[in-house]
Design a protein around this motif. Structure first.
Motif, mmCIF file in Angstrom:
data_model
loop_
_atom_site.group_PDB
_atom_site.id
_atom_site.type_symbol
_atom_site.label_atom_id
_atom_site.label_comp_id
_atom_site.label_asym_id
_atom_site.label_seq_id
_atom_site.Cartn_x
_atom_site.Cartn_y
_atom_site.Cartn_z
ATOM 1 N N ASP A 122 -5.590 -6.207 0.760
ATOM 2 C CA ASP A 122 -4.674 -5.479 -0.287
ATOM 3 C C ASP A 122 -4.626 -4.176 0.303
ATOM 4 N N PHE A 123 -5.573 -3.210 0.496
ATOM 5 C CA PHE A 123 -5.539 -1.714 0.696
ATOM 6 C C PHE A 123 -5.291 -1.538 2.082
ATOM 7 N N ALA A 124 -5.257 -2.482 3.016
ATOM 8 C CA ALA A 124 -4.946 -2.319 4.371
ATOM 9 C C ALA A 124 -6.030 -1.504 5.122
ATOM 10 N N LEU A 125 -7.172 -1.631 4.738
ATOM 11 C CA LEU A 125 -8.265 -0.601 5.258
ATOM 12 C C LEU A 125 -8.668 -0.985 6.694
ATOM 13 N N PRO A 126 -8.753 0.086 7.491
ATOM 14 C CA PRO A 126 -9.300 0.104 8.807
ATOM 15 C C PRO A 126 -10.663 -0.268 8.910
ATOM 16 N N MET A 127 -11.311 -1.227 9.147
ATOM 17 C CA MET A 127 -12.669 -1.679 9.101
ATOM 18 C C MET A 127 -13.624 -0.910 10.071
ATOM 19 N N LYS A 128 -12.848 -0.711 11.210
ATOM 20 C CA LYS A 128 -13.748 -0.243 12.348
ATOM 21 C C LYS A 128 -13.629 1.298 12.577
ATOM 22 N N ARG A 129 -12.728 2.081 11.833
ATOM 23 C CA ARG A 129 -12.821 3.351 11.709
ATOM 24 C C ARG A 129 -14.071 4.038 11.078
ATOM 25 N N SER A 130 -14.446 5.275 11.748
ATOM 26 C CA SER A 130 -15.688 5.922 11.211
ATOM 27 C C SER A 130 -15.411 6.327 9.552
ATOM 28 N N ILE A 131 -16.345 6.392 8.738
ATOM 29 C CA ILE A 131 -15.914 6.843 7.361
ATOM 30 C C ILE A 131 -15.570 8.447 7.459
ATOM 31 N N LYS A 132 -15.981 9.032 8.213
ATOM 32 C CA LYS A 132 -15.954 10.499 8.152
ATOM 33 C C LYS A 132 -14.475 10.715 8.681
ATOM 34 N N LYS A 133 -13.783 9.932 9.335
ATOM 35 C CA LYS A 133 -12.217 9.719 10.046
ATOM 36 C C LYS A 133 -11.331 9.091 8.863
ATOM 37 N N LEU A 134 -11.846 8.538 8.004
ATOM 38 C CA LEU A 134 -11.006 7.873 6.875
ATOM 39 C C LEU A 134 -10.126 9.090 6.078
ATOM 40 N N SER A 135 -8.790 8.741 5.678
ATOM 41 C CA SER A 135 -8.251 9.453 4.809
ATOM 42 C C SER A 135 -8.878 9.532 3.219
ATOM 43 N N ARG A 136 -8.426 10.272 2.425
ATOM 44 C CA ARG A 136 -8.960 10.472 1.181
ATOM 45 C C ARG A 136 -8.590 9.025 0.567
ATOM 46 N N GLY A 137 -7.454 8.640 0.630
ATOM 47 C CA GLY A 137 -6.860 7.285 0.085
ATOM 48 C C GLY A 137 -7.907 6.076 0.504
ATOM 49 N N GLN A 138 -7.990 6.200 1.803
ATOM 50 C CA GLN A 138 -8.808 4.954 2.590
ATOM 51 C C GLN A 138 -10.364 5.255 2.065
ATOM 52 N N LEU A 139 -10.817 6.528 1.940
ATOM 53 C CA LEU A 139 -12.324 6.547 1.352
ATOM 54 C C LEU A 139 -12.399 6.066 -0.057
ATOM 55 N N SER A 140 -11.272 6.341 -0.918
ATOM 56 C CA SER A 140 -11.177 5.835 -2.322
ATOM 57 C C SER A 140 -11.121 4.348 -2.233
ATOM 58 N N ALA A 141 -10.559 3.618 -1.173
ATOM 59 C CA ALA A 141 -10.225 2.368 -1.362
ATOM 60 C C ALA A 141 -11.762 1.762 -1.067
ATOM 61 N N VAL A 142 -12.560 2.512 -0.301
ATOM 62 C CA VAL A 142 -14.000 1.748 0.114
ATOM 63 C C VAL A 142 -14.856 1.759 -1.179
ATOM 64 N N GLY A 143 -14.840 2.883 -1.990
ATOM 65 C CA GLY A 143 -15.452 2.645 -3.169
ATOM 66 C C GLY A 143 -15.055 1.800 -4.403
ATOM 67 N N VAL A 144 -13.769 1.698 -4.435
ATOM 68 C CA VAL A 144 -13.293 0.794 -5.366
ATOM 69 C C VAL A 144 -13.521 -0.622 -4.951
ATOM 70 N N ILE A 145 -13.588 -0.916 -3.468
ATOM 71 C CA ILE A 145 -13.899 -2.260 -3.183
ATOM 72 C C ILE A 145 -15.148 -2.575 -3.416
ATOM 73 N N ILE A 146 -16.059 -1.563 -3.169
ATOM 74 C CA ILE A 146 -17.672 -1.640 -3.409
ATOM 75 C C ILE A 146 -17.909 -1.984 -5.039
ATOM 76 N N GLY A 147 -17.084 -1.006 -5.879
ATOM 77 C CA GLY A 147 -17.399 -1.048 -7.454
ATOM 78 C C GLY A 147 -16.779 -2.567 -7.850
ATOM 79 N N MET A 148 -15.710 -3.181 -7.165
ATOM 80 C CA MET A 148 -15.433 -4.481 -7.840
ATOM 81 C C MET A 148 -15.989 -5.689 -7.173
ATOM 82 N N ALA A 149 -16.552 -5.492 -5.836
ATOM 83 C CA ALA A 149 -17.248 -6.792 -5.028
ATOM 84 C C ALA A 149 -18.464 -6.820 -5.444
ATOM 85 N N SER A 150 -19.037 -5.493 -6.232
ATOM 86 C CA SER A 150 -20.560 -5.807 -6.392
ATOM 87 C C SER A 150 -20.866 -6.678 -7.683
#
Length: 306
Positions: A122-150
């Protein structure tokens, strides 16, 4: 003997002081399990301090903060039931998104990989890109996914979705409601985007200057305030005896927000007087309630015309 289950969250006269500043000032609060709550307030109101104590990342100066009847501080069994996602969530620099999700799956017993995979798409998240190279929106998506899938028993979202654009935020809201309907748990949303999340909330808590200003079911709040607009003299006559939250005046015109549920008789009276009545959105109600509290702090009592 009372065998009723403990509330998901119970806070009793909690205070957190930093030198001369009270970040929390005698906060008492009870949040039941299986509901979506909004924890609302301005920057520095005490929201993050409260959530940090509830998630065991700090402790109060006095009072109690309990999760299912137990203190979360240094309590691994209780902490395992909690997921706390911040706007500025930190991950190891050498992690990519896939590794972040694998680590989360090891920690959260109810982790749902199928849901995580759907959200990744849904968020078209690049899975292999380093966390520190993610955009702010992509980093937000990581947190949202963890919060929901937990699927933790209690999940706190401390504005992590602010980095998402409007379309991505709507995806988050839609998926959250869909999954909550299938897997109810306690979710606490902290946000400045009050009107955006208003339809998600079952209960609203407003905090300002470390104190609870409002603690009500969202349904009871809807329609609990009204803006009355028209000539100043007629407005003043109509609102006589009602609690005033805010007043704007320009010349002979006045617009006053009052805390009231108006019945058919009062609405008919307003129409006869040529007054306009308009509903007060949740965000405006929160702002007006906070401002009214500030007036009290300045020894200016809430205006009640009589």
């Amino acid at each position: 003997m009372n065998n009723a289950p403990a509330p998901a969250i119970e806070v009793r006269n909690l205070t957190k002081s930093y030198r001369e500043l009270d970040a929390l000032d005698g906060v008492s609060l009870t949040l039941e399990a299986g509901r979506i709550y909004g924890l609302l307030g301005r920057n520095g109101a005490g929201k993050t301090t409260l959530m940090s104590i509830l998630t065991g990342q700090g402790f109060g100066s006095s009072g109690e903060a309990l999760i299912f009847g137990h203190s979360p501080y240094e309590n691994d069994e209780t902490l395992a039931k909690i997921c706390f996602i911040r706007e500025s969530q930190k991950y190891p620099d050498d992690f990519n998104a896939r590794q972040a999700f694998k680590a989360a799956a090891l920690f959260f017993a109810n982790w749902d990989q199928d849901l995580a995979d759907r959200l990744i798409e849904d968020f078209a998240l690049p899975m292999k890109r380093s966390i520190k190279k993610l955009s702010r929106g992509q980093l937000s998506a990581v947190g949202v996914i963890i919060g929901m899938a937990s699927r933790a028993d209690i999940t706190f979202f401390d504005e992590p979705y602010l980095g998402l654009d409007a379309v991505a935020r709507q995806i988050f809201y839609d998926r959250l409601l869909e999954d909550f309907a299938l897997h109810p748990r306690t979710i606490v949303l902290s946000s400045h985007l009050i009107d955006e999340i208003a339809n998600l909330l079952e209960h609203v808590v407003v905090i300002d200057k470390g104190r609870i200003m409002l603690d009500e079911d969202a349904e009871s709040l809807r329609g609990s305030a009204v803006a009355v607009t028209g000539s100043r003299e007629k407005v003043d006559s109509f609102i006589n005896g009602h609690q005033v939250l805010h007043r704007d005046s320009m010349g002979s015109l006045s617009s006053v927000t009052i805390k009231a549920r108006l019945g058919e008789t009062e609405r008919a009276m307003a129409a006869e007087l040529g007054l306009e009545l308009s509903a007060v959105p949740l965000q405006q109600l929160v702002v007006r309630t906070t401002m009214a509290g500030l007036q009290n702090d300045n020894n200016e009592s809430l205006e009640v015309l009589s």
